[in-house]
Design an enzyme around this catalytic site. Structure first.
Site, PDB file in Angstrom:
ATOM      1  N   GLN A  66       0.882  -0.999   0.309  1.00 35.23           N
ATOM      2  CA  GLN A  66      -0.360   0.151  -0.233  1.00 35.23           C
ATOM      3  C   GLN A  66       0.946   1.211  -0.291  1.00 35.23           C
ATOM      4  OE1 GLN A  66      -2.551   1.913   3.461  1.00 35.23           O
ATOM      5  NE2 GLN A  66      -4.009   0.723   2.011  1.00 35.23           N
ATOM      6  N   CYS A  96      -6.987   7.007   4.691  1.00 31.13           N
ATOM      7  CA  CYS A  96      -6.371   7.078   6.391  1.00 31.13           C
ATOM      8  C   CYS A  96      -6.504   8.325   6.564  1.00 31.13           C
ATOM      9  CB  CYS A  96      -5.070   6.686   6.096  1.00 31.13           C
ATOM     10  SG  CYS A  96      -3.955   7.165   7.701  1.00 31.13           S
ATOM     11  N   LYS A 135      -7.959   1.516  -1.604  1.00 24.67           N
ATOM     12  CA  LYS A 135      -8.761   1.922  -0.171  1.00 24.67           C
ATOM     13  C   LYS A 135      -9.008   2.767  -0.088  1.00 24.67           C
ATOM     14  CE  LYS A 135      -8.794  -0.490   4.106  1.00 24.67           C
ATOM     15  NZ  LYS A 135      -9.226   0.311   4.789  1.00 24.67           N
ATOM     16  N   GLY A 208     -14.305  -2.463   7.771  1.00 19.88           N
ATOM     17  CA  GLY A 208     -14.833  -1.820   8.699  1.00 19.88           C
ATOM     18  C   GLY A 208     -15.809  -2.736   9.854  1.00 19.88           C
ATOM     19  N   ARG A 231      -8.641  -4.925  12.731  1.00 21.18           N
ATOM     20  CA  ARG A 231      -7.672  -5.240  14.189  1.00 21.18           C
ATOM     21  C   ARG A 231      -8.388  -7.063  14.311  1.00 21.18           C
ATOM     22  NH1 ARG A 231     -10.827   0.425  16.597  1.00 21.18           N
ATOM     23  NH2 ARG A 231     -11.898  -0.382  14.593  1.00 21.18           N
TER      24      ARG A 231
END
Length: 334
Positions: A66, A96, A135, A208, A231
């Site tokens: 990325q 981001c 993304k 997400g 995460r």
């Protein structure tokens, strides 16, 4: 298997987390999941010649690089460097929300300039033979995602991008911290899923709030092409990755136990230490391996307290593993 098929399930690029040691660890649990690097800025590669940021182990494939940036020529050169280093895909960060990223005019702020993103994608595609992907968010600040997202996808797709990963949250660049941007803006999965109906030819992944393989399967069964997990894959890696090859990709491969995963890391750890590395650089990514299982707390404590000490080696991890197994035996007997 083609890269788009691997993208049925992917692990998100996460700053300070998805480094090469983390990716190698994740690969011990899944052969099929597409792994992403942390975001690497194009200026760091092109101007700074920080080629060490491209280091990766052959076992990590399929693996995507990325990039962050907004200068099309610089991104093209960085993409060329990434492809030359062997990455299977080059991904452009348009999601981001950090202050550092905004000040560099890249990341989520680029949702405001689909034309610029399209020019960057076009330049990157001209520079490399591997796929160039994006993304993004569903929008930023006061933007109306219902309008902005389809316009963004159409514009960037016209420049040759065929695969997008969409974080189903708006990013608030003013008023929320990067950490708050991961939780506070509401998720709009319905909007992301409607994009698949509007753009059936595009490969669209949702990102997400995905915390389980069953949730990922539900998105795929509802028509999404892929799911990106962040995460949860880091904090509960075995739960999210160990059965993925079987449940998401239909592979008839055995599911490794957490103990088997830990032992599979030993040769890698020994090689890293022999090259002058420190144990905690690898084991900090492994703290969640036994999450939710007997011995998880012991595992975390032994590694987090001891791995950063001078001279710490694989014997410490074996000690942690023995203590986990003792805890599990005690539960079984009890």
């Amino acid at each position: 298997m083609k890269i788009n098929q691997h993208a049925r399930l992917s692990t998100a690029p996460m700053m300070d987390w998805t480094d090469r040691h983390c990716r190698f660890f994740h690969r011990q649990m899944s052969r099929e999941v597409l792994l992403y690097t942390e975001m690497v800025t194009a200026p760091a590669l092109v101007r700074g010649q920080a080629l060490h940021l491209l280091d990766h182990h052959p076992a990590e494939h399929p693996v995507a690089l990325q990039l962050g940036g907004s200068d099309s020529a610089e991104l093209a050169e960085a993409a060329r460097m990434g492809a030359a280093a062997g990455y299977d895909e080059i991904n452009l960060n348009v999601g981001c929300p950090s202050d550092r990223v905004q000040s560099g005019t890249f990341g989520a702020v680029l949702m405001r300039d689909a034309g610029l993103v399209a020019r960057c994608v076009q330049a990157m595609r001209a520079a490399v033979d591997v796929p160039v992907t994006v993304k993004c968010r569903i929008g930023v600040d006061e933007q109306d995602p219902e309008t902005v997202l389809p316009e963004f996808l159409a514009r960037v797709a016209a420049a040759g991008c065929e695969r997008f990963t969409i974080h189903a949250r708006k990013a608030w660049l003013q008023g929320l911290s990067p950490k708050e941007n991961r939780d506070i803006p509401p998720l709009d999965y319905d909007l992301v899923q409607r994009m698949k109906g509007l753009f059936p030819a595009l490969h669209l992944s949702v990102n997400g709030g995905v915390t389980s393989l069953s949730q990922a399967r539900a998105f795929l069964e509802a028509g999404m092409d892929g799911v990106m997990v962040g995460r949860a894959a880091y904090h509960q890696p075995w739960d999210l990755l160990a059965a993925a090859d079987r449940e998401i990709f239909g592979a008839a491969t055995p599911v490794p136990s957490p103990q088997e995963v830990a032992r599979a890391m030993l040769p890698y750890i020994e090689a890293h230490l022999a090259a002058g590395g420190r144990l905690h650089q690898v084991t900090r990514h492994m703290l969640g391996l036994f999450a939710g299982r007997p011995g998880a707390r012991i595992w975390r404590r032994v590694l987090s307290e001891g791995a950063s000490r001078d001279g710490a080696g694989s014997a410490l991890m074996l000690e942690a593993l023995e203590r986990v197994e003792a805890a599990q035996d005690a539960v079984a007997v009890g």
